[in-house]
Scaffold this active site. Sequence first.
Site, short mmCIF file in Angstrom:
data_model
loop_
_atom_site.label_atom_id
_atom_site.label_comp_id
_atom_site.label_asym_id
_atom_site.label_seq_id
_atom_site.Cartn_x
_atom_site.Cartn_y
_atom_site.Cartn_z
NE ARG A 72 -2.26 -1.32 3.58
CZ ARG A 72 -1.72 -0.51 4.47
NH1 ARG A 72 -1.84 0.81 4.36
NH2 ARG A 72 -1.09 -0.98 5.51
CE1 TYR A 200 0.83 -6.36 -2.37
CE2 TYR A 200 -0.33 -4.48 -1.43
CZ TYR A 200 0.22 -5.74 -1.30
OH TYR A 200 0.14 -6.38 -0.11
CE LYS A 209 -6.59 -4.07 4.52
NZ LYS A 209 -6.13 -4.19 5.88
CG HIS A 229 -7.08 -3.15 10.05
ND1 HIS A 229 -5.78 -2.68 10.17
CD2 HIS A 229 -7.02 -4.17 9.14
CE1 HIS A 229 -4.99 -3.40 9.39
NE2 HIS A 229 -5.70 -4.30 8.76
CB SER A 251 -0.64 -3.54 7.97
OG SER A 251 -1.81 -2.80 7.68
CB CYS A 253 0.82 -6.12 13.99
SG CYS A 253 1.98 -4.81 13.57
CG ASP A 280 -7.31 -7.37 6.87
OD1 ASP A 280 -6.40 -7.08 7.65
OD2 ASP A 280 -7.55 -6.72 5.84
NE ARG A 374 0.12 -8.61 2.57
CZ ARG A 374 -0.42 -8.26 3.74
NH1 ARG A 374 -1.52 -8.83 4.18
NH2 ARG A 374 0.15 -7.32 4.48
P1 GTP Z 1 -2.36 -7.60 7.49
O1 GTP Z 1 -2.84 -8.69 6.60
O2 GTP Z 1 -1.25 -6.80 6.89
O3 GTP Z 1 -3.45 -6.69 8.00
O4 GTP Z 1 -1.64 -8.26 8.74
P2 GTP Z 1 -1.98 -9.25 9.93
O5 GTP Z 1 -2.22 -8.44 11.16
O6 GTP Z 1 -2.99 -10.27 9.55
O7 GTP Z 1 -0.57 -9.92 10.14
P3 GTP Z 1 -0.08 -11.43 10.21
O8 GTP Z 1 -0.88 -12.26 11.15
O9 GTP Z 1 0.06 -11.94 8.82
O10 GTP Z 1 1.35 -11.19 10.87
C1 GTP Z 1 2.46 -11.07 10.11
C2 GTP Z 1 3.74 -10.97 10.91
O11 GTP Z 1 3.58 -10.97 12.32
C3 GTP Z 1 4.64 -12.14 10.60
O12 GTP Z 1 5.95 -11.65 10.49
C4 GTP Z 1 4.48 -13.03 11.81
O13 GTP Z 1 5.56 -13.88 11.97
C5 GTP Z 1 4.35 -12.02 12.93
N1 GTP Z 1 3.61 -12.52 14.10
C6 GTP Z 1 2.30 -12.88 14.15
N2 GTP Z 1 1.95 -13.29 15.38
C7 GTP Z 1 3.07 -13.20 16.14
C8 GTP Z 1 3.35 -13.46 17.51
O14 GTP Z 1 2.50 -13.87 18.29
N3 GTP Z 1 4.63 -13.22 17.93
C9 GTP Z 1 5.59 -12.75 17.10
N4 GTP Z 1 6.81 -12.54 17.58
N5 GTP Z 1 5.36 -12.50 15.79
C10 GTP Z 1 4.12 -12.70 15.32
C1 SPV Z 2 -2.86 -4.50 5.28
O1 SPV Z 2 -1.89 -3.88 4.81
O2 SPV Z 2 -3.39 -4.20 6.38
C2 SPV Z 2 -3.40 -5.65 4.53
C3 SPV Z 2 -2.87 -5.94 3.21
O3 SPV Z 2 -4.30 -6.32 5.04
S1 SPV Z 2 -3.51 -4.90 1.97
O4 SPV Z 2 -4.74 -5.51 1.46
O5 SPV Z 2 -2.51 -4.79 0.93
O6 SPV Z 2 -3.82 -3.61 2.53
MN MN Z 3 -4.95 -5.54 7.03
#
Ligand code: GTP
Ligand code: SPV
Ligand code: MN
Length: 592
Positions: A72, A200, A209, A229, A251, A253, A280, A374
């Site tokens: 993004r 993207y 989003k 979110h 994002s 996290c 999400d 992704r």
């Molecule tokens: P978006 O799709 O971008 O909105 O993100 P999301 O919040 O769904 O993130 P996602 O669960 O894919 O987390 C991605 C990152 O966070 C990766 O690098 C994971 O390894 C890390 N991660 C997720 N949960 C944990 C956790 O409990 N501990 C740690 N240390 N890292 C974590």
């Molecule tokens: C985020 O960035 O929070 C996502 C991926 O969930 S995107 O759809 O690219 O925004």
């Molecule tokens: Mn997201």
Amino acid sequence: MADLTTNKKVLGWVDEVAALCKPDKVVWIDGSAEQLLALKEEAFATGEMTELNQEKLPGCMWHHTAKNDVARVENRTFICSKKREDAGPTNNWMDPDEIKAKLRPLYDGSMKGRTMYVIPYCMGPIGSPFSKVGLETTDSIYVVLNMDIMARIGTRALEQLGDSNDFVRGMHAKANIDEENRYIVQFPEDNAIWSINSGYGGNVLLGKKCFALRIASYQGWKEGWMAEHMLILGIEDPTGHVDYVTGAFPSACGKTNLAMLIPPEVYKKQGYKVWTVGDDIAWMHIGPDGRLYAINPESGFFGVAPGTNEKSNYNALASTRKNTIFTNVVLNNADNTVWWEGLDKNPPEDATDWLGQPWNGKTSTEKGAHPNSRFTAPAGNCPCISKEFENPQGVPVSAMIFGGRRAKTAPLVYQSFDWNHGVFVGSIMASETTAAAAGAVGVVRRDPMAMLPFCGYNMGDYWQHWLDMGVKLGDKAPKIFNVNWFRLDDEGHFIWPGFGDNMRALMWILGRCKGEVEAEETPIGYLPKAEDINIEGLEGISLDTIRDLLSVDKKLWLEDADGCEEFYAKFGDRLPKEIAAQLAAQRERLSK
Ligand code: GTP
Ligand code: SPV
Ligand code: MN
């Protein structure tokens, strides 16, 4: 091909877009298997998509974007309300007429020699009173195929719309993928989105989003509901009763990971299970019983690939084994499968990296997959998908969790004193930036409710809307918590094991919701007693580690309060008085 609808507003708008973009032909996406198959074949033939090993990964495809188009772009994302102050200090703004005049020439003729696809889509289950319809025009087959996974597309969406004018008009064009002329523009007052010069995910899958958060947050404010979110998960206890929790983390996290977690042995053996409703986005309405109910407007997961493996997120990986689109990961030429950093310790030697270049995972010092690569996977693939996933009324929310990446300050878990204090806790969220957005990674910034890049109106008004929802919900309001999985030790390692073990914090949260566990009252909220976090079966974590993870450094928190005050100052008189009062009260508690 015949039009799929007689809705005059829809037809008129599509004609306008076609007159501007001037495609060679216009194709309506009906959502049929035959049509989608033909589009896949076309994309394989042109090289836009690569078909993967159909025995190992049936229905799966690989795609890579342009080098400059991988995330993004927040600095090129605009909220164009009529008045600047209605977009607020955290959004980029331009006058709607001015930005349209600026962008129209970029769209003009941009589809000459190309096909324009018209994608009708529904966010939320078909037939749900909370679902909303959008139309997206695009010159990208990749967008069509992704939208097919992420939303309910085609004829059924138009049927849901009927003759109504209440649909979001999304106009996407790849144009030249020119980053200098890339714009992601929301017009919340006009139900419209203009996206140009990107291919993207978050910039071009307009249901996600742009609609389900930026436009929908504005609609929710006007109509009395919330678009957040947030992940949505259900925790089933040994008697079969399920409690639902939502969580807002910025994002990349941890939303996808938490939404699909596998309970550690200590809970599994008792019969606890976790079910995924969403990873999400949550749309939440007050139900007939006065509680808050959440639906997931999406029908797939657009998840972060790197770091996803059998151990960290078994269910996410399992979700990607069929009918999935992989974007910007490594292509293993030996068997036509995919790989990314953190999948396993065996990177392929004969491979193609996310840039489309030859890559040897055994010798290369460069990463093969982009950090924001992704997968787009159908929700139905997920082994732990909730049986309530299609429930048109949604699921009742017992608790809401905020959280970010904080190396120090924030403790593992704590509870707000009440709803208003919880809104304050969400408003002061801060987190280290990630690869999900273009720009520096690892910089701490304020990201209230994980909505900084996604709030479609003035965030001061958004906080007031949260406060107002609390008044309506009264004693039926979900309890609000904050978590932090990312505290670091002095050597820079994560202290908390995270992932499945996050269930241990969730169990404390549920215990609090049910009034079954006590807490310590501290200046920032209710904290667990260390012995109330179950550490059975955790290696290397003692009661002292938990005490350390729960410690609150008043000096750091007071410094943080100064940062909050500075942030709040940007909102002037749009900052709700209650939020300012909450900060003042927290400061006073910390100073005692
Ligand atoms: P978006 O799709 O971008 O909105 O993100 P999301 O919040 O769904 O993130 P996602 O669960 O894919 O987390 C991605 C990152 O966070 C990766 O690098 C994971 O390894 C890390 N991660 C997720 N949960 C944990 C956790 O409990 N501990 C740690 N240390 N890292 C974590
Ligand atoms: C985020 O960035 O929070 C996502 C991926 O969930 S995107 O759809 O690219 O925004
Ligand atoms: Mn997201």
